[in-house]
Design a protein around this motif. Structure first.
Motif: not given
Length: 217
Positions: A16-18, A23-25, A144-145
């Motif tokens: 669930h990181t930016r 991967w989500l797509v 970190d972002w």
């Protein structure tokens, strides 16, 4: 045949990181097709889908982001693919969150997964689907972002961005880059500023400002 690589890091702590929006797509593309993921060697998970008459191989590198090319280059070589047949789906620090755009080629722009793919392929001539995650807030280190988790208030925009990203992948695979750019470049899901409501002119009440009669007292 087309190859679509969703860039991200393996491991549940990164899901669930930016940095893992790529991967989500590809997960959404696989879900729509009812495709299942399987391990391919030690460096990749793959799923096969069909978009129209086109066979599309979805890839999630199981290396870490900085060595993504190690997972991608063998597929390009094995299937003898041209650069135009590879689409890298990536997060983009330099685009606002909610902005989606496709590019035909270009430099890595600091995205280390793309950097490593370029290094191992030996060229930059492959398309990118860039999904904006914005620059970090003041005081945040970019490293970190990109590894920070999405905030609850971003969930609705993220879901819409992922859906549109999957749509863009499908159009790219079936109709080509130019058509995908035509349909999706310029997509901007950022909230639009509200339009200020008009107010009565100074010294006039609402009825006079609208050209109506003053109310009878």
């Amino acid at each position: 045949m087309k190859l679509v690589v969703g860039l991200g890091n393996p491991g549940t702590q990164y899901v669930h990181t930016r940095h893992n929006v790529g991967w989500l797509v590809v997960d959404e593309v696989a879900r729509r097709a009812g495709a299942t993921w399987r391990k391919e060697g030690k460096d990749a998970e793959v799923a096969e889908v069909r978009v129209g008459s086109e066979k599309v191989l979805l890839v999630k590198p199981q290396t870490f982001m900085n060595t993504s090319g190690r997972a991608v280059a063998p597929f390009v070589s094995f299937y003898k693919l041209e650069g135009r047949d590879l689409l890298a789906v990536q997060d983009d620090l330099d685009s606002p969150f909610g902005l989606l755009r496709l590019r035909p080629s270009g430099r890595h722009g600091g995205q280390n997964g793309v950097r490593d793919i370029i290094r191992l392929l030996g060229h930059e001539a492959f398309p990118r689907l860039k999904l904006g995650i914005s620059r970090p807030p003041t005081g945040w280190d970019p490293a970190d972002w990109v590894l920070s988790r999405w905030r609850p208030e971003e969930a609705a925009t993220l879901a819409q961005l992922v859906r549109l990203g999957a749509d863009a992948v499908a159009v790219w695979a079936s109709s080509g880059l130019a058509e995908a750019q035509l349909q999706f470049n310029g997509t901007d899901l950022r909230p639009k500023p509200s339009t200020p409501t008009s107010t009565p002119a100074d010294g006039l009440d609402a009825g006079s400002a609208a050209g109506g009669d003053k109310p009878v007292s």
